[in-house]
Design a protein around this motif. Structure first.
Motif, PDB file in Angstrom:
ATOM      1  N   GLY B 107       0.790  -1.229   0.000  1.00  0.00           N
ATOM      2  CA  GLY B 107       0.000   0.000   0.000  1.00  0.00           C
ATOM      3  C   GLY B 107       0.821   1.276   0.000  1.00  0.00           C
ATOM      4  O   GLY B 107       0.398   2.288  -0.545  1.00  0.00           O
ATOM      5  N   LEU B 111       3.154   1.149  -3.922  1.00  0.00           N
ATOM      6  CA  LEU B 111       2.469   2.209  -4.673  1.00  0.00           C
ATOM      7  C   LEU B 111       3.427   3.350  -4.985  1.00  0.00           C
ATOM      8  O   LEU B 111       3.377   3.934  -6.064  1.00  0.00           O
ATOM      9  CB  LEU B 111       1.266   2.752  -3.890  1.00  0.00           C
ATOM     10  CG  LEU B 111       0.008   1.892  -3.783  1.00  0.00           C
ATOM     11  CD1 LEU B 111      -1.163   2.757  -3.321  1.00  0.00           C
ATOM     12  CD2 LEU B 111      -0.349   1.217  -5.102  1.00  0.00           C
ATOM     13  N   ALA B 112       4.322   3.657  -4.032  1.00  0.00           N
ATOM     14  CA  ALA B 112       5.253   4.773  -4.222  1.00  0.00           C
ATOM     15  C   ALA B 112       6.170   4.545  -5.419  1.00  0.00           C
ATOM     16  O   ALA B 112       6.619   5.491  -6.059  1.00  0.00           O
ATOM     17  CB  ALA B 112       6.083   5.009  -2.964  1.00  0.00           C
ATOM     18  N   ARG B 113       6.455   3.267  -5.734  1.00  0.00           N
ATOM     19  CA  ARG B 113       7.287   3.035  -6.922  1.00  0.00           C
ATOM     20  C   ARG B 113       6.486   2.408  -8.060  1.00  0.00           C
ATOM     21  O   ARG B 113       7.031   1.790  -8.976  1.00  0.00           O
ATOM     22  CB  ARG B 113       8.546   2.238  -6.579  1.00  0.00           C
ATOM     23  CG  ARG B 113       8.303   0.925  -5.901  1.00  0.00           C
ATOM     24  CD  ARG B 113       9.599   0.291  -5.418  1.00  0.00           C
ATOM     25  NE  ARG B 113       9.402  -1.130  -5.167  1.00  0.00           N
ATOM     26  CZ  ARG B 113       9.750  -2.083  -6.008  1.00  0.00           C
ATOM     27  NH1 ARG B 113      10.308  -1.804  -7.156  1.00  0.00           N
ATOM     28  NH2 ARG B 113       9.520  -3.348  -5.714  1.00  0.00           N
ATOM     29  N   PRO B 116       3.246  -2.750 -10.398  1.00  0.00           N
ATOM     30  CA  PRO B 116       1.938  -3.259 -10.839  1.00  0.00           C
ATOM     31  C   PRO B 116       1.350  -4.273  -9.868  1.00  0.00           C
ATOM     32  O   PRO B 116       0.147  -4.285  -9.600  1.00  0.00           O
ATOM     33  CB  PRO B 116       2.241  -3.928 -12.182  1.00  0.00           C
ATOM     34  CG  PRO B 116       3.584  -3.456 -12.593  1.00  0.00           C
ATOM     35  CD  PRO B 116       4.319  -3.031 -11.367  1.00  0.00           C
ATOM     36  N   ARG B 117       2.192  -5.145  -9.302  1.00  0.00           N
ATOM     37  CA  ARG B 117       1.721  -6.142  -8.333  1.00  0.00           C
ATOM     38  C   ARG B 117       1.129  -5.456  -7.100  1.00  0.00           C
ATOM     39  O   ARG B 117       0.090  -5.857  -6.585  1.00  0.00           O
ATOM     40  CB  ARG B 117       2.894  -7.032  -7.892  1.00  0.00           C
ATOM     41  CG  ARG B 117       3.049  -8.317  -8.668  1.00  0.00           C
ATOM     42  CD  ARG B 117       4.310  -9.047  -8.247  1.00  0.00           C
ATOM     43  NE  ARG B 117       4.274  -9.563  -6.878  1.00  0.00           N
ATOM     44  CZ  ARG B 117       3.719 -10.719  -6.527  1.00  0.00           C
ATOM     45  NH1 ARG B 117       3.153 -11.488  -7.439  1.00  0.00           N
ATOM     46  NH2 ARG B 117       3.737 -11.119  -5.286  1.00  0.00           N
ATOM     47  N   ALA B 120      -2.243  -3.847  -7.878  1.00  0.00           N
ATOM     48  CA  ALA B 120      -3.290  -4.877  -7.934  1.00  0.00           C
ATOM     49  C   ALA B 120      -3.639  -5.365  -6.530  1.00  0.00           C
ATOM     50  O   ALA B 120      -4.814  -5.493  -6.167  1.00  0.00           O
ATOM     51  CB  ALA B 120      -2.825  -6.052  -8.802  1.00  0.00           C
ATOM     52  N   ALA B 121      -2.612  -5.610  -5.710  1.00  0.00           N
ATOM     53  CA  ALA B 121      -2.843  -6.113  -4.351  1.00  0.00           C
ATOM     54  C   ALA B 121      -3.612  -5.084  -3.520  1.00  0.00           C
ATOM     55  O   ALA B 121      -4.577  -5.429  -2.843  1.00  0.00           O
ATOM     56  CB  ALA B 121      -1.509  -6.440  -3.678  1.00  0.00           C
ATOM     57  N   THR B 122      -3.198  -3.816  -3.589  1.00  0.00           N
ATOM     58  CA  THR B 122      -3.832  -2.778  -2.779  1.00  0.00           C
ATOM     59  C   THR B 122      -5.303  -2.597  -3.158  1.00  0.00           C
ATOM     60  O   THR B 122      -6.175  -2.553  -2.288  1.00  0.00           O
ATOM     61  CB  THR B 122      -3.074  -1.439  -2.915  1.00  0.00           C
ATOM     62  OG1 THR B 122      -1.703  -1.668  -2.612  1.00  0.00           O
ATOM     63  CG2 THR B 122      -3.622  -0.385  -1.955  1.00  0.00           C
TER      64      THR B 122
END
Lengths: 138, 142
Positions: B107, B111-113, B116-117, B120-122
Motif C-alpha cells: 500500500g 504504490l510509491a514506486r 503493478p503487483r 493490484a494487491a492494494t
C-alpha cells in the motif's frame, strides 16, 4: 549503526501509526464504512505517507547504493497471479473483521492492549502455517 | 463513531513515510511490516535478523515513548469479539503471506514506486475489506 537506524525507523513508523489513527480498529472500520458512519481520515494517512515516500524513493533510488548497505532490495516480480489476488482477498477479510493490519497491530500491542496481542498471536500463527505449506509445495 | 481528523492523520502518515524512506536510504529495505515479521518466524528464518528485530522493537516501544515524552496515548477501540480476533488474525497472517505484503509493503512502498503487483494487491485488499465491513456492520449487524 544499522541497528540504531532501524530502531529509529521503527519508532517513527510507530509514532505515525499511533497518531494517525491507523492503530484504532474503530477508525479503520469507519474508513471502510462508506454506507454508515464514514470517517475518511485514513485516506489522509495513506496520502501523507505517499507524499513523502513517492518523491523520497524517486530520489533515493537514483543513488548507486544505500548509505549503509551494498544494494537496494527490491522485488523485481511483476507477475499478477492468483496467489497475489487470493492472498489480498483473504487479508482484506481479516482486516475488515478486526480492523488490525500487520504494521498497525504492533504499536497497538505496545499500548498494552489485550485484543491487539491476541490478534498478533493469531496472525503470527497464520503466517507460520502459510509459510510451512508454501515451503512444502514449492 | 470516530471523529474526522484530517490534519493529524496527514501528519501521522507523513511520519510513516519518513520511516519508510529512512529504511530505504540507509538499509536499502522496503518497510513491509508483514515481510519483516514473517521472516522472523519458522519454518525459514531470514539471515539478516538484527535490523528486522530492531525495527519491530521500535514499533513496540513507540507507544511507551509517545506516552512518556509527549504525554500522548493513542485511542484503541476494539470492534469485535475474541473468537473473531483469532479468526481475523489467522486470515490476515495467511493472506499477507500469500500476497507477499500488506498495507505498508504494497500500500505504501509498492504504490510509491508504481509496482503493478502492489497496485493490484492494494486495490484488491481495499475492496475486500470494504465488502467485509459492509457485511459485518450492515448485513450481520455487529
Amino acid at each position: 549503526m544499522i541497528i540504531i537506524i532501524s530502531l529509529l525507523a521503527g519508532v517513527i513508523f510507530g509514532f505515525g501509526i499511533l497518531t494517525s489513527g491507523m492503530a484504532n480498529p474503530a477508525k479503520v472500520q469507519n474508513f471502510f464504512d462508506v454506507a454508515g458512519t464514514w470517517d475518511p481520515s485514513l485516506a489522509f494517512v495513506m496520502g501523507g505517507a505517499l507524499l513523502i515516500t513517492t518523491p523520497g524513493y524517486y530520489l533515493i533510488l537514483k543513488m548507486n547504493k544505500p548509505l549503509l548497505a551494498e544494494k537496494f532490495n527490491l522485488s523485481t516480480n511483476k507477475k499478477i497471479d492468483s496467489t497475489l489476488i487470493i492472498g489480498s482477498i483473504i487479508f482484506g477479510i481479516g482486516w475488515g473483521i478486526t480492523g488490525y493490519c500487520p504494521g498497525a497491530v504492533l504499536p497497538a500491542v505496545g499500548t498494552g492492549n489485550h485484543s491487539a496481542l491476541l490478534f498478533c498471536v493469531a496472525m503470527a500463527t497464520g503466517m507460520m502455517a502459510a509459510r510451512l505449506i508454501r515451503s512444502r509445495t514449492l | 463513531m470516530t471523529s474526522f481528523t484530517p490534519i493529524q492523520s496527514l501528519l501521522g502518515g507523513m511520519l510513516i513515510g519518513t520511516a519508510v524512506i529512512i529504511l530505504m536510504a540507509f538499509l536499502g529495505r522496503i518497510a513491509g511490516s508483514s515481510g519483516i515479521i514473517g521472516s522472523l518466524l519458522p519454518p525459514k528464518l531470514a539471515n539478516d535478523k538484527s535490523w528486522r528485530i530492531a525495527f519491530l522493537i521500535g514499533l513496540l516501544i513507540a507507544a511507551f515513548l509517545l506516552d512518556t515524552v509527549a504525554d500522548y496515548s493513542a485511542v484503541i477501540q476494539n470492534i469485535t469479539t475474541e473468537p473473531m480476533l483469532i479468526i481475523g488474525g489467522l486470515l490476515v497472517g495467511i493472506g499477507v503471506t500469500l500476497s507477499s505484503g500488506c498495507t505498508s509493503g504494497h500500500g505504501i512502498c509498492g504504490l510509491a514506486r508504481l509496482s503493478p503487483r502492489s497496485i493490484a494487491a492494494t486495490l484488491t485488499f481495499m475492496a475486500s475489506t470494504a465488502v467485509t465491513v459492509f457485511i459485518a456492520k450492515h448485513l450481520i449487524g455487529q
